[in-house]
Design a protein around this motif. Structure first.
Motif, mmCIF file in Angstrom:
data_model
loop_
_atom_site.group_PDB
_atom_site.id
_atom_site.type_symbol
_atom_site.label_atom_id
_atom_site.label_comp_id
_atom_site.label_asym_id
_atom_site.label_seq_id
_atom_site.Cartn_x
_atom_site.Cartn_y
_atom_site.Cartn_z
ATOM 1 N N VAL A 98 47.358 94.242 53.051
ATOM 2 C CA VAL A 98 47.928 94.105 51.709
ATOM 3 C C VAL A 98 48.614 92.748 51.594
ATOM 4 O O VAL A 98 49.523 92.423 52.362
ATOM 5 C CB VAL A 98 48.933 95.233 51.413
ATOM 6 N N SER A 99 48.158 91.942 50.627
ATOM 7 C CA SER A 99 48.769 90.641 50.354
ATOM 8 C C SER A 99 49.738 90.785 49.193
ATOM 9 O O SER A 99 49.401 91.368 48.162
ATOM 10 C CB SER A 99 47.690 89.615 50.009
ATOM 11 N N VAL A 100 50.952 90.261 49.369
ATOM 12 C CA VAL A 100 51.980 90.376 48.343
ATOM 13 C C VAL A 100 52.572 88.994 48.060
ATOM 14 O O VAL A 100 52.969 88.284 48.994
ATOM 15 C CB VAL A 100 53.105 91.339 48.781
ATOM 16 N N VAL A 101 52.607 88.639 46.785
ATOM 17 C CA VAL A 101 53.264 87.404 46.352
ATOM 18 C C VAL A 101 54.402 87.798 45.427
ATOM 19 O O VAL A 101 54.174 88.397 44.369
ATOM 20 C CB VAL A 101 52.284 86.454 45.634
ATOM 21 N N MET A 102 55.643 87.503 45.830
ATOM 22 C CA MET A 102 56.787 87.861 45.012
ATOM 23 C C MET A 102 56.894 86.908 43.828
ATOM 24 O O MET A 102 56.588 85.724 43.937
ATOM 25 C CB MET A 102 58.069 87.831 45.831
ATOM 26 N N ALA A 103 57.298 87.434 42.683
ATOM 27 C CA ALA A 103 57.424 86.659 41.456
ATOM 28 C C ALA A 103 58.741 87.002 40.792
ATOM 29 O O ALA A 103 59.542 87.786 41.308
ATOM 30 C CB ALA A 103 56.242 86.953 40.536
ATOM 31 N N GLU A 104 58.990 86.411 39.610
ATOM 32 C CA GLU A 104 60.211 86.702 38.871
ATOM 33 C C GLU A 104 60.259 88.157 38.428
ATOM 34 O O GLU A 104 61.298 88.780 38.402
ATOM 35 C CB GLU A 104 60.320 85.780 37.659
ATOM 36 N N GLY A 105 59.101 88.691 38.073
ATOM 37 C CA GLY A 105 59.028 90.082 37.677
ATOM 38 C C GLY A 105 58.437 90.901 38.805
ATOM 39 O O GLY A 105 58.861 90.823 39.956
ATOM 40 N N ALA A 106 57.416 91.696 38.494
ATOM 41 C CA ALA A 106 56.770 92.515 39.511
ATOM 42 C C ALA A 106 55.988 91.642 40.486
ATOM 43 O O ALA A 106 55.449 90.601 40.108
ATOM 44 C CB ALA A 106 55.828 93.511 38.834
#
Length: 326
Positions: free
Chosen positions: A44-52
């Motif tokens: 699972v690749s996750v990129v954090m952002a300002e929202g979700a």
């Protein structure tokens, strides 16, 4: 990809009866997570952002047991019994579709609503996953729909069954103590004695005498934080007992999670407010409340409390928090 989400209430409540997996092999900053990463969570690749967060994985994704990967975070790690606040997104490992989220719109940069409040090490796969997380930690969990939402959870619309994989990404926002933390204080004549279970839940031994006539407040643990002011929003654990019958009529401990209260008349009974205001954060207070400072109005009095009966509360003042959103 966007579909109607399953109920967040199911995520919070139906998972509450599940137990932890086997002990882990690794540790994070000296803390031993209850779940370890594996082949599924690492896909699972996750990129954090300002929202979700932006979440990507190849479908279908199938997990072998419950797997969790902890990345980042600073400060104290969540140990068993600590309270963890986190935002989340949940996806179907089978189809990649969104199942549930604490964000109003997972494609927009919007503030979260109905974020999770979990007790680390508690009896759910989510509580297992956040053990050893810190503020700012990203937790990537692969589990099953059954473990997350309950054994009968399914959706024809989302094309998921209880055995299908669920992918959960938790963004840990804050940690709170799960019990009063401070210095023990001596008892007080005419007031009950307090003994604590290993998790901090109080046991109460009454003195065998009538309740004090007026409001009586005893500090059983002296905290070291800032003093509570009227109007504060606090995270509290509490046990409410009828003095005359020694029967528990309400308890956050029995519900499995602390309560969030605005400390003000109109939100709480006056005697409860008077007992908490001015106390340092981290304290445990024991208060005997006569009925005129409790449920004086018979129309609002719980049926279990009789006319003229006194209330005894044991209150753990865990932390000051921002008012809940959503």
């Amino acid at each position: 990809m966007r579909t109607r989400p399953l109920s967040i209430a199911a995520l919070l409540v139906a998972a509450a009866g599940l137990t932890a997996c086997q002990a882990p092999a690794g540790s994070v900053d000296g803390c031993s997570p209850l779940l370890q990463p594996g082949d599924a969570s690492d896909q699972v690749s996750v990129v954090m952002a300002e929202g979700a967060p932006e979440v990507d994985f190849e479908v279908p994704l199938v997990t072998e047991g419950n797997q969790a990967r902890l990345q980042g975070g600073e400060g104290d790690r969540a140990r068993e019994g600590d309270i963890v606040d986190a935002d989340y997104v949940v996806y179907s490992g089978k189809t990649g579709d969104l199942i549930s989220t604490s964000y109003d719109d997972a494609s927009q940069q919007m503030a979260p609503a109905n974020s999770l409040r979990l007790t680390a090490g508690g009896e759910s796969v989510l509580a297992d996953a956040v053990t050893c997380a810190a503020p700012g930690t990203q937790v990537t969990l692969t589990t099953t729909v059954a473990d997350l939402f309950g054994p009968d959870a399914a959706s024809a619309q989302l094309d998921i069954t209880p055995a299908d994989t669920a992918v959960v990404v938790l963004g840990v926002q804050d940690l709170h103590p799960g019990r009063a933390e401070g210095n023990a204080r001596p008892g007080q004549q005419g007031m009950p004695a307090i003994a604590l279970a290993p998790n901090g839940q109080p046991g109460v031994t009454f003195p065998g005498s009538p309740a004090p006539e007026g409001l009586t407040v005893m500090q059983s643990i002296a905290g070291t934080g800032e003093e509570v002011a009227e109007g504060d929003t606090l995270l509290l654990h509490y046990t409410g007992i009828i003095w005359e019958t020694e029967e528990v009529f309400d308890s956050s401990w029995d519900k499995g999670t602390p309560a969030e209260f605005v400390i003000a008349d109109g939100s709480l009974i006056p005697g409860f407010v008077d007992a908490v205001v001015g106390q340092p954060i981290g304290s445990q207070v024991v208060v005997s409340i006569p009925q005129e400072l409790g449920y004086a109005d018979p129309a609002t009095r719980p049926a279990s409390i009789g006319e003229g009966e006194h209330l005894l509360f044991v209150i753990d003042i865990l932390d000051r928090v921002e008012p809940a959103q959503g």
